[in-house]
Design an enzyme around this catalytic site. Structure first.
Site, PDB file in Angstrom:
ATOM      1  N   GLN A 148       0.813  -1.225   0.000  1.00  0.00           N
ATOM      2  CA  GLN A 148       0.000   0.000   0.000  1.00  0.00           C
ATOM      3  C   GLN A 148       0.841   1.268   0.000  1.00  0.00           C
ATOM      4  O   GLN A 148       0.314   2.357  -0.253  1.00  0.00           O
ATOM      5  CB  GLN A 148      -0.956   0.001   1.195  1.00  0.00           C
ATOM      6  CG  GLN A 148      -0.261   0.151   2.538  1.00  0.00           C
ATOM      7  CD  GLN A 148      -1.216   0.052   3.717  1.00  0.00           C
ATOM      8  OE1 GLN A 148      -1.587  -1.039   4.128  1.00  0.00           O
ATOM      9  NE2 GLN A 148      -1.609   1.177   4.264  1.00  0.00           N
ATOM     10  N   CYS A 154      -5.369   0.684   3.818  1.00  0.00           N
ATOM     11  CA  CYS A 154      -5.377  -0.729   4.192  1.00  0.00           C
ATOM     12  C   CYS A 154      -6.766  -1.325   3.979  1.00  0.00           C
ATOM     13  O   CYS A 154      -6.900  -2.471   3.565  1.00  0.00           O
ATOM     14  CB  CYS A 154      -4.973  -0.880   5.647  1.00  0.00           C
ATOM     15  SG  CYS A 154      -6.006   0.086   6.776  1.00  0.00           S
ATOM     16  N   HIS A 291      -6.102  -1.175  11.643  1.00  0.00           N
ATOM     17  CA  HIS A 291      -5.535  -1.706  10.411  1.00  0.00           C
ATOM     18  C   HIS A 291      -6.447  -2.789   9.838  1.00  0.00           C
ATOM     19  O   HIS A 291      -6.985  -3.607  10.577  1.00  0.00           O
ATOM     20  CB  HIS A 291      -4.147  -2.266  10.717  1.00  0.00           C
ATOM     21  CG  HIS A 291      -3.347  -2.613   9.504  1.00  0.00           C
ATOM     22  ND1 HIS A 291      -3.306  -1.812   8.379  1.00  0.00           N
ATOM     23  CD2 HIS A 291      -2.550  -3.676   9.233  1.00  0.00           C
ATOM     24  CE1 HIS A 291      -2.517  -2.382   7.470  1.00  0.00           C
ATOM     25  NE2 HIS A 291      -2.048  -3.502   7.962  1.00  0.00           N
ATOM     26  N   ASN A 312      -0.970  -9.346   4.827  1.00  0.00           N
ATOM     27  CA  ASN A 312      -0.855  -7.905   5.061  1.00  0.00           C
ATOM     28  C   ASN A 312      -0.605  -7.207   3.716  1.00  0.00           C
ATOM     29  O   ASN A 312      -0.445  -7.872   2.683  1.00  0.00           O
ATOM     30  CB  ASN A 312       0.290  -7.636   6.053  1.00  0.00           C
ATOM     31  CG  ASN A 312       0.186  -6.264   6.706  1.00  0.00           C
ATOM     32  OD1 ASN A 312      -0.686  -5.452   6.376  1.00  0.00           O
ATOM     33  ND2 ASN A 312       1.078  -5.994   7.641  1.00  0.00           N
TER      34      ASN A 312
END
Ligand SMILES: *[C@@H]1O[C@H](CO)[C@@H](O)[C@H](O)[C@H]1NC(C)=O
Length: 348
Positions: A148, A154, A291, A312
């Site tokens: 990102q 996110c 997140h 992630n």
């Protein structure tokens, strides 16, 4: 005599210890000088490895001090070896924990709290058969790890990863889908591009928009842009809606993850999370959800520690090639770092 002897002894002891102290001090000074120059070299190497260039010498000096502190703390953590995971000097090593959080973690949990009062139905509620381990990557339902960058979106990456999963499961095709379309076009209400958003709101947007286009058609830029209406109208994948996993139940989260990759919100604000490099993460972390990531499986280590496999969006160099294994079935009902608090998934 005894008196004199005592003082002679004290004197002797003093001379010896002073000598030792001086010798030690010389060694310590040269060692710390050596450390400082080694660290400078390590900082240089780290800069070139990550392609980092500072605007001037002041900035470099400031960043070096932060780098130095982070390295000392990371190495002390690994030396102590009291946790089942390790930290690493990754690309975030010249950022303070505070800077790190403000740049990246923009999941808007405070909005969710009220938004979630109306809970959706949960189609996996009666699931009873659950395999002991599952990895959606091995079933071809997970695209390569994305990055990102310095955009707090996110929420878009979490949404897209869950949608890539359900699309593979319902159509048989694994497509890399567009986060940038969400950043640029899903700008009504809570979703505000690099300034944060919510996965559930993004699922709603995709449903009402009639679908989402591919990464190739609408590539990631990492900055807020104007919505490209033509690309927005090109749908590569569709969803019928989304459902929330009942809050604070790792059992229910497991039922859902058994069937598809699931968007989860976590508290990723800690120093240990910033520098996680491998193993089963056990905290420390709180439950201030900041997140958005995606649960793409689960399992247990040889010694029986259960974990969630989490994708992630900080690139492949963070964690275990971009993934983190987070401890599962913890005592707190919220799950580790709040992973069971606000999970949801798209429906096809
Ligand atoms: C789960 O089981 C209950 C009781 O049999 C039933 O009423 C409910 O509709 C089932 N839920 C789903 C999603 O199938």
């Amino acid at each position: 005599m005894g008196f004199i002897n005592k003082w002679q002894f004290v004197y002797l002891a003093l001379v010896i210890s002073l000598g030792t102290w001086a010798k030690y001090n010389v060694e310590a000074t040269s060692r710390s000088l050596q450390d400082a120059s080694t660290l400078k070299i390590r900082h240089e190497e780290w800069m070139s490895r990550h392609g980092i260039v500072y605007k001037d010498a002041d900035e470099k000096a400031k960043r070096f001090e932060i780098f130095k502190e982070n390295v000392a703390r990371i190495e002390a953590f690994n030396r102590a070896a009291i946790k089942p995971y390790k930290l690493g000097i990754n690309k975030f090593a010249d950022l303070t924990n505070e800077e790190f959080i403000t740049k990246r973690n923009k999941f808007k949990a405070h909005v969710c709290d009220s938004g979630r009062a109306i809970s959706t139905s949960f189609k996996y509620e009666n699931v009873t058969s659950v395999p002991s381990a599952l990895d959606w990557r091995k079933k071809g339902a997970v695209t390569p790890v994305k990055d990102q960058g310095q955009c707090g979106c996110c929420w878009a990456f979490s949404t897209v990863a869950a949608m890539e999963g359900i699309t593979k499961l319902s159509t048989g095709k694994l497509l890399s889908l567009s986060e940038q379309e969400l950043v640029d076009c899903d700008v009504k209400g809570e979703d505000q591009g690099c300034n944060g958003g919510l996965m559930d709101e993004a699922f709603k947007f995709i449903q009402h928009n009639g679908g989402l286009t591919t990464e190739a058609n609408y590539p990631y830029e990492g900055v807020d842009g104007t919505c490209n209406a033509k690309k927005e109208a090109t749908h590569a994948a569709k969803i019928t809606g989304y459902e929330d996993v009942p809050a604070n139940s790792e059992k229910d989260l497991l039922k859902a993850v058994t069937h598809q990759p699931v968007s989860v919100a976590i508290d990723a604000s800690g120093f240990e999370f910033q520098f996680y490099s491998g193993g089963v993460f056990t905290g420390a972390c709180g439950t201030n959800l900041d997140h958005g990531v995606t649960a793409v499986g689960y399992g247990a280590t040889k010694d029986g520690t259960k974990y969630w496999l989490v994708k992630n969006s900080w690139g492949k160099q963070w964690g275990e090639k971009g993934y983190i294994r987070m401890q599962r079935d913890v005592d707190a009902k919220e799950g580790l770092c709040g992973i069971a608090m606000m999970a949801s998934y798209p429906t096809a």
